[in-house]
Design a protein around this motif. Structure first.
Motif, short mmCIF file in Angstrom:
data_model
loop_
_atom_site.label_atom_id
_atom_site.label_comp_id
_atom_site.label_asym_id
_atom_site.label_seq_id
_atom_site.Cartn_x
_atom_site.Cartn_y
_atom_site.Cartn_z
N GLY A 219 54.02 21.43 68.75
CA GLY A 219 54.17 20.04 68.34
C GLY A 219 53.65 19.13 69.42
N ALA A 220 53.23 17.93 69.04
CA ALA A 220 52.70 16.98 70.03
C ALA A 220 52.65 15.61 69.41
CB ALA A 220 51.31 17.41 70.50
N PHE A 221 52.62 14.60 70.27
CA PHE A 221 52.39 13.24 69.82
C PHE A 221 50.90 12.94 69.93
CE2 PHE A 221 56.89 13.02 70.98
CZ PHE A 221 57.41 12.42 69.84
N GLY A 222 50.47 11.95 69.19
CA GLY A 222 49.06 11.56 69.17
C GLY A 222 48.79 10.72 67.94
N SER A 223 47.57 10.79 67.45
CA SER A 223 47.26 10.09 66.20
C SER A 223 48.02 10.74 65.06
CB SER A 223 45.76 10.15 65.93
OG SER A 223 45.38 11.49 65.62
N ASN A 224 48.14 10.04 63.95
CA ASN A 224 48.86 10.60 62.81
C ASN A 224 48.23 11.91 62.36
OD1 ASN A 224 51.17 9.17 62.24
ND2 ASN A 224 50.51 8.57 60.20
N ALA A 225 46.90 11.95 62.34
CA ALA A 225 46.21 13.17 61.92
C ALA A 225 46.51 14.31 62.88
CB ALA A 225 44.71 12.93 61.84
N THR A 226 46.52 14.03 64.18
CA THR A 226 46.83 15.05 65.17
C THR A 226 48.25 15.56 65.00
OG1 THR A 226 45.26 14.18 66.79
CG2 THR A 226 47.09 15.50 67.64
N MET A 227 49.20 14.65 64.80
CA MET A 227 50.60 15.06 64.64
C MET A 227 50.80 15.86 63.37
SD MET A 227 52.77 11.85 66.24
CE MET A 227 52.04 10.57 65.19
N GLU A 228 50.16 15.48 62.30
CA GLU A 228 50.28 16.25 61.05
C GLU A 228 49.75 17.67 61.26
OE1 GLU A 228 51.65 15.73 58.22
OE2 GLU A 228 51.81 13.56 57.87
N ARG A 229 48.66 17.77 62.02
CA ARG A 229 48.05 19.08 62.25
C ARG A 229 48.89 19.95 63.17
NH1 ARG A 229 43.81 17.20 63.92
NH2 ARG A 229 43.82 17.67 66.15
N LEU A 230 49.33 19.38 64.30
CA LEU A 230 50.04 20.19 65.29
C LEU A 230 51.52 20.36 64.98
CD1 LEU A 230 48.40 18.92 68.60
CD2 LEU A 230 47.83 20.93 67.22
N CYS A 231 52.15 19.35 64.39
CA CYS A 231 53.58 19.46 64.06
C CYS A 231 53.81 20.09 62.70
CB CYS A 231 54.24 18.07 64.09
SG CYS A 231 54.16 17.27 65.70
N GLY A 232 52.79 20.10 61.87
CA GLY A 232 52.95 20.63 60.53
C GLY A 232 52.08 21.83 60.23
N ASP A 233 50.77 21.62 60.20
CA ASP A 233 49.85 22.67 59.76
C ASP A 233 49.90 23.92 60.63
OD1 ASP A 233 49.05 20.87 57.83
OD2 ASP A 233 47.26 20.21 58.92
N ALA A 234 50.02 23.74 61.95
CA ALA A 234 49.99 24.91 62.84
C ALA A 234 51.14 25.86 62.54
CB ALA A 234 50.05 24.45 64.30
N THR A 235 52.35 25.33 62.39
CA THR A 235 53.50 26.19 62.09
C THR A 235 53.43 26.73 60.68
OG1 THR A 235 54.94 25.16 63.73
CG2 THR A 235 56.01 26.22 61.84
N ALA A 236 52.95 25.92 59.73
CA ALA A 236 52.83 26.39 58.35
C ALA A 236 51.87 27.57 58.27
CB ALA A 236 52.36 25.24 57.45
N GLU A 237 50.74 27.46 58.95
CA GLU A 237 49.77 28.57 58.96
C GLU A 237 50.36 29.80 59.65
OE1 GLU A 237 46.79 28.83 57.59
OE2 GLU A 237 46.82 26.82 56.73
N ALA A 238 51.07 29.57 60.75
CA ALA A 238 51.67 30.69 61.48
C ALA A 238 52.73 31.40 60.65
CB ALA A 238 52.27 30.19 62.79
N ALA A 239 53.53 30.63 59.92
CA ALA A 239 54.56 31.23 59.08
C ALA A 239 53.94 32.10 57.99
CB ALA A 239 55.44 30.15 58.47
N ALA A 240 52.88 31.60 57.38
CA ALA A 240 52.20 32.38 56.34
C ALA A 240 51.63 33.68 56.92
CB ALA A 240 51.09 31.55 55.70
N ALA A 241 51.00 33.59 58.09
CA ALA A 241 50.41 34.77 58.71
C ALA A 241 51.49 35.77 59.14
CB ALA A 241 49.57 34.35 59.92
N ALA A 242 52.60 35.26 59.69
CA ALA A 242 53.67 36.15 60.14
C ALA A 242 54.32 36.87 58.97
CB ALA A 242 54.71 35.35 60.92
N ALA A 243 54.52 36.16 57.87
CA ALA A 243 55.10 36.80 56.69
C ALA A 243 54.18 37.91 56.17
CB ALA A 243 55.35 35.75 55.60
N ALA A 244 52.88 37.63 56.14
CA ALA A 244 51.92 38.63 55.67
C ALA A 244 51.86 39.83 56.60
CB ALA A 244 50.53 38.00 55.54
#
Length: 291
Positions: A94-119
């Protein structure tokens, strides 16, 4: 520095008997505390982050396997994921920054990791989110830090049902933060200094009367400390107890090991600020709360 992907798979599999833990963002403030907690619990600990190993050298750093990998780049994280019984991933990304950066690092990164870990067959996934301060929906939806974390929570719940995806929601987190200066690799050319946040927050977290009043008020009003309305976030901000980074690390590892399974809801397992305060009260510190 980081080690190769093949070595990461071999070591993760080899450490399954004593529990294998992969910390996403393990070179950060919270991630480092999770790594140290994992080592205290005698787990096999690895970290994956875009920058690899932390720029400082401490004894515990040598006991963690460091990998440079980006969860948002398909294929980079998969070879490092632990698999089978006793395996867990803790995301501290997670990190602060622009809205796009925060959506990517606070949201997308963990979402992608969760999908990969489950698989990959990882048993548990723990996500360090943020306390729900009951801000109006319009604020949450338009603030990438909060909206990203909410999307990440939903992804963890989707990919790790039946209580295997645990959300940890701290308020303020205190401890000694290392701040690097200079222009060398990792910003270390000028060395670093520590910001002793515990000097401010530890007395607040440990004040018996204040803590007891906070817990009583929080439990008495699960729908909001000051009722429904504009004052709700103010009450949450004022009365949500801070937690030491060491206690937060301990809570994450306890969740990753399954030690909290009996007390958490299998439908939506959340380690909230009340439970974190109990971890904080149980900590015994030396000179700083993140040792």
């Amino acid at each position: 520095g980081g080690r190769g992907a093949e070595e990461g798979v071999e070591e993760s599999a080899g450490g399954a008997e004593r529990g294998s833990l992969l910390v996403l963002g393990g070179n950060g403030f919270v991630g480092g505390a999770v790594c140290r907690a994992g080592l205290r619990h005698e787990l096999s600990v690895a970290s994956a982050s875009r920058s690899g190993a932390p720029p400082h050298s401490e004894p515990w750093v040598e006991r963690v396997r460091w990998h440079a990998a980006d969860a948002l780049v398909r294929g980079e994280l998969e070879p490092l994921l632990p698999r089978g019984p006793g395996s867990a991933v803790v995301s501290c990304v997670g990190a602060f920054g622009s809205n796009a950066t925060m959506e990517r690092l606070c949201g997308d990164a963990t979402a992608e990791a969760a999908a990969a870990a489950a698989a990959a067959g990882t048993e548990r996934f723990v996500f360090v989110s943020a306390h729900d301060f009951r801000f109006p929906e319009a604020i949450v939806r338009n603030f990438g830090y909060l909206n990203g974390k909410r999307r990440a929570e939903e992804a963890v719940r989707q990919h790790f049902p039946d209580g295997k995806g645990i959300i940890v929601r701290p308020g303020a987190v205190y401890g000694s933060r290392k701040v690097y200066r200079g222009t060398g690799p990792g910003g270390t050319e000028g060395g670093h200094f520590e910001v002793p946040l515990h000097l401010l927050f530890r007395p607040l977290a440990r004040a018996g009367a204040v803590t007891q009043a906070w817990r009583t008020a929080r439990r008495a009003s699960p729908g909001g400390l000051l009722g429904v309305g504009a004052l709700e976030p103010l009450g949450e901000l004022a009365l949500t107890a801070p937690v030491s980074v060491r206690a937060l690390g301990d809570a994450c590892v306890a969740a990753a090991k399954g030690d909290l399974d009996a007390e958490l809801s299998t439908g939506w397992p959340v380690v909230d600020e009340i439970r974190l305060a109990e971890f904080d009260a149980a900590c015994e510190y030396g000179t700083a709360p993140d040792e």
